[in-house]
Design a protein around this motif. Structure first.
Motif, mmCIF file in Angstrom:
data_model
loop_
_atom_site.group_PDB
_atom_site.id
_atom_site.type_symbol
_atom_site.label_atom_id
_atom_site.label_comp_id
_atom_site.label_asym_id
_atom_site.label_seq_id
_atom_site.Cartn_x
_atom_site.Cartn_y
_atom_site.Cartn_z
ATOM 1 N N GLU A 1 -10.767 2.375 -1.593
ATOM 2 C CA GLU A 1 -10.499 1.566 -0.397
ATOM 3 C C GLU A 1 -11.789 1.190 0.320
ATOM 4 O O GLU A 1 -11.927 0.083 0.838
ATOM 5 N N LEU B 1 -0.497 3.942 -4.619
ATOM 6 C CA LEU B 1 -1.252 4.286 -3.414
ATOM 7 C C LEU B 1 -2.214 3.171 -3.023
ATOM 8 O O LEU B 1 -2.431 2.896 -1.841
ATOM 9 N N SER C 1 -7.291 13.860 1.569
ATOM 10 C CA SER C 1 -5.952 13.774 1.001
ATOM 11 C C SER C 1 -5.194 15.078 1.182
ATOM 12 O O SER C 1 -5.781 16.164 1.176
ATOM 13 N N THR D 1 -5.082 10.160 2.798
ATOM 14 C CA THR D 1 -3.833 9.805 2.132
ATOM 15 C C THR D 1 -2.865 10.978 2.119
ATOM 16 O O THR D 1 -3.250 12.112 1.793
ATOM 17 N N SER E 1 0.415 11.964 0.011
ATOM 18 C CA SER E 1 1.099 11.522 -1.205
ATOM 19 C C SER E 1 1.929 12.662 -1.780
ATOM 20 O O SER E 1 1.887 13.793 -1.299
ATOM 21 N N ASN F 1 -1.275 5.786 3.716
ATOM 22 C CA ASN F 1 -2.733 5.785 3.863
ATOM 23 C C ASN F 1 -3.091 5.661 5.334
ATOM 24 O O ASN F 1 -2.533 4.816 6.044
ATOM 25 N N SER G 1 -9.751 7.107 -1.580
ATOM 26 C CA SER G 1 -10.634 6.893 -0.428
ATOM 27 C C SER G 1 -11.832 6.017 -0.794
ATOM 28 O O SER G 1 -12.142 5.043 -0.102
ATOM 29 N N ILE H 1 -3.098 0.353 5.259
ATOM 30 C CA ILE H 1 -3.804 1.436 5.936
ATOM 31 C C ILE H 1 -3.373 1.471 7.397
ATOM 32 O O ILE H 1 -3.454 0.459 8.097
ATOM 33 N N ASN I 1 4.668 8.387 1.169
ATOM 34 C CA ASN I 1 3.252 8.192 0.887
ATOM 35 C C ASN I 1 2.657 7.183 1.868
ATOM 36 O O ASN I 1 3.165 6.064 2.020
ATOM 37 N N LYS J 1 -2.530 6.576 -8.941
ATOM 38 C CA LYS J 1 -3.170 5.776 -7.896
ATOM 39 C C LYS J 1 -2.588 4.372 -7.740
ATOM 40 O O LYS J 1 -2.836 3.717 -6.729
#
Length: 435
Positions: free
Chosen positions: A172, A15, A350, A288, A290, A298, A169, A20, A296, A12
């Protein structure tokens, strides 16, 4: 020496640093009329009909509940057609062509604080039901059913642990919209008469703790605290979260409400806030892309958006000559899908894209790594053998239905045996035999 595995790589760090991208302009939005939980459904719109944001366009039906389907854009109904869902099932979809006006339906309006404060528990439950809210931690269980308990609720736990690797998620959401979570928690506490609220996060998420505690200064009249739980996996399992956050041990198979506790995902609480305050259903999700097979990225995207649209926005797949493995959800509990031509639903957050690597399942070496690491203390290999022998009684004696499908047994297996998949198949076998 074989030891219990509790800490796994979570993937993570990078990420969480990504910006975003807001993609709310999809040309076509797709809404499944049925789901795994709701095998029946119907629409209440016809082709050519104009709809608005938040308008009910259909109803999904299960054995003991119904779930409304809401449009997430304004536009025109252009088709009812069959498409494959993420599990490969051919199901009905209703399709809306976006007019990019985003006109709100007349049912969407803001309630005053006085109106919100005057809502009864019955009113609260009816609103949550009418907005079609479900558990956003992945269960998709209807939220209103949790609140329909007649048990006295003393504490509501907001689960922000998000222990599944590669999922950010909830992280964020709490970083960017802490007040949505807190207000959803307060509304829920008021409805249930709960005197205490607890927001559970991983201990290592010090930045979230600071953001939430700063936001909580605006709500001094409420007994809400932020509590750090373990960084291990699966610390987000609801019984584990409740035990570590408030010290209440709940036997597996019992409802948390029977012990005076309700536990709700933080994203679910944010949707409760919007439903109560604005009569607004869930319109969009954090999503996301990834993995080593794609750039990758968002996103924030509307429910009903095709994932293939987001793949295109991300620049397509990397190393296109290498076959890809697509996983919806996290790598531990998520499921494979054979195509990106699937839709973002309420619980989709995701897709992991991995360059395929060949490996071979080898015979079990009886190391017991899966047994040591299992959080519910079952015996995965014994269950696998019982399934292969068609031994339903053996599966029941081995308590396969206690499995939470966390994926640890597969993760730790040195022989690369898909033990979690055998657990799923075993539970399905017992259901079929029971029928």
């Amino acid at each position: 020496m074989i030891m219990k595995t509790r800490i796994i790589p979570d993937g993570k760090k990078e990420l969480k640093k990504l910006p975003i991208i807001y993609h709310k302009e999809a040309k076509y939005l797709y809404y499944p009329v049925t789901t795994a939980r709701c095998p029946q459904g119907e629409t209440c719109v016809i082709d050519g009909q104009e709809v608005k944001v938040g308008e009910v366009i259909g109803t999904r039906k299960a054995a003991f509940f119904e779930q409304p389907i809401h449009a997430t854009v304004s536009g025109k109904i252009i088709a009812h057609e069959k498409r494959h869902d993420e599990a490969g099932r051919l199901i009905n979809y209703v399709i809306v062509k976006n007019d990019y006006k985003y006109e709100m339906h007349e049912s969407v309006y803001e309630r005053s604080d006085e109106e919100v404060n005057n809502l009864t528990k019955k009113d609260f439950i009816e609103i949550v039901k009418d907005m079609g809210l479900v558990g956003l931690g992945g269960s998709a269980f209807p939220t209103y059913i949790k609140f329909s308990t007649d048990k006295q609720i003393d504490t509501i736990v907001a689960n922000g642990v998000e222990c599944e690797p590669y999922l950010v998620s909830d992280f964020e959401l709490m970083m960017n919209e802490p007040h949505w979570v807190i207000k959803g928690l307060i509304y829920s506490m008021n409805a249930m008469g709960a005197k205490r609220g607890v927001i559970a996060i991983k201990k290592k998420y010090k930045e979230i703790k600071e953001v939430l505690e700063f936001a909580l200064k605006e709500y001094p009249d409420y007994n809400i605290e932020v509590v750090g739980v373990g960084n291990h996996y699966p610390s987000g399992w609801e019984l584990e979260t409740v035990k570590n956050a408030i010290g209440v041990k709940i036997p597996q198979g019992q409802l948390t409400a029977n012990h005076g506790v309700l536990i709700l995902n933080v994203s679910t609480l944010a949707t409760i806030f919007k439903a109560i305050k604005f009569r607004m259903p869930l319109l969009e999700r954090f999503f996301t892309l990834s993995g080593n097979g794609i750039k990758n990225v968002n996103f924030r995207a509307r429910v009903g958006t095709k994932i293939s649209d987001l793949v295109e926005l991300a620049g397509g797949y990397l190393d296109v000559e290498i076959p890809k493995v697509l996983i919806l959800g996290g790598p531990m509990m998520g499921g494979n899908t054979v195509s990106d031509d699937v839709i973002i639903t309420q619980t989709t957050t995701s897709m992991i894209v991995l360059n395929n690597e060949e490996y071979f399942e080898e015979p079990c070496i009886h190391c017991a790594a899966c047994v040591y690491s299992c959080p519910v203390k079952i015996q995965p290999v014994q269950i696998m053998n019982a399934l292969k022998n068609g031994d339903a009684n053996g599966l029941e004696m081995l308590n396969v239905n206690k499995c939470i499908e966390c994926g640890l047994c597969s993760f730790v297996c040195p022989s690369k045996i898909h033990l979690t998949e055998y657990m799923r198949k075993s539970k399905q076998f017992l259901r079929e035999v029971g029928n």
